[in-house]
Design a protein around this motif. Structure first.
Motif, PDB file in Angstrom:
ATOM      1  N   GLU A  94      44.019  60.671 -36.249  1.00  0.00           N
ATOM      2  CA  GLU A  94      43.855  61.767 -37.191  1.00  0.00           C
ATOM      3  C   GLU A  94      45.216  62.244 -37.690  1.00  0.00           C
ATOM      4  N   ASN A  95      45.284  62.540 -38.982  1.00  0.00           N
ATOM      5  CA  ASN A  95      46.512  63.069 -39.564  1.00  0.00           C
ATOM      6  C   ASN A  95      46.747  64.490 -39.077  1.00  0.00           C
ATOM      7  N   TRP A 122      38.842  71.056 -43.288  1.00  0.00           N
ATOM      8  CA  TRP A 122      39.727  70.293 -42.404  1.00  0.00           C
ATOM      9  C   TRP A 122      40.097  68.925 -42.961  1.00  0.00           C
ATOM     10  N   LYS A 123      39.145  68.231 -43.577  1.00  0.00           N
ATOM     11  CA  LYS A 123      39.454  66.905 -44.142  1.00  0.00           C
ATOM     12  C   LYS A 123      40.534  67.014 -45.213  1.00  0.00           C
ATOM     13  N   THR A 173      44.026  67.909 -43.625  1.00  0.00           N
ATOM     14  CA  THR A 173      44.698  66.801 -42.944  1.00  0.00           C
ATOM     15  C   THR A 173      44.957  65.609 -43.857  1.00  0.00           C
ATOM     16  N   LYS A 174      44.567  65.695 -45.102  1.00  0.00           N
ATOM     17  CA  LYS A 174      44.748  64.594 -46.048  1.00  0.00           C
ATOM     18  C   LYS A 174      46.166  64.547 -46.559  1.00  0.00           C
TER      19      LYS A 174
END
Length: 70
Positions: free
Chosen positions: A2-3, A65-66, A69-70
C-alpha cells in the motif's frame, strides 16, 4: 504494498470539513455568544468543533483513502 498517505491530501480533506463548519458556526453560534468574553466564545466554539472533527474527519479520511494514497 500500500502507498503511504499523502499528508497534503489529508490536510485538504480536513480543511474542506473544518472551513464550512466554522462558517456555519459563525452564523449560528456567534450571535448567541457575541456578548461573552473572547475566551468563553473560543471555549464554546472548540467544545463544538473538536468533537465534530474527531468524529467526521477520520470517516472522511477512510472514505477518500484510495485517493489519499494515490
Amino acid at each position: 504494498m500500500e502507498n503511504k498517505p499523502k499528508i497534503w491530501k489529508m490536510l485538504l480533506i480536513s480543511w474542506l470539513f473544518v472551513y464550512p463548519v466554522i462558517n456555519i458556526m459563525f452564523v449560528v453560534i456567534f450571535p448567541l455568544v457575541s456578548d461573552l468574553p473572547q475566551l468563553l466564545k473560543t471555549l464554546v466554539f472548540t467544545i463544538i468543533l473538536v468533537p465534530l472533527m474527531g468524529i467526521f474527519i477520520p470517516k472522511l479520511h477512510k472514505r477518500f483513502w484510495k485517493w489519499i494514497t494515490k
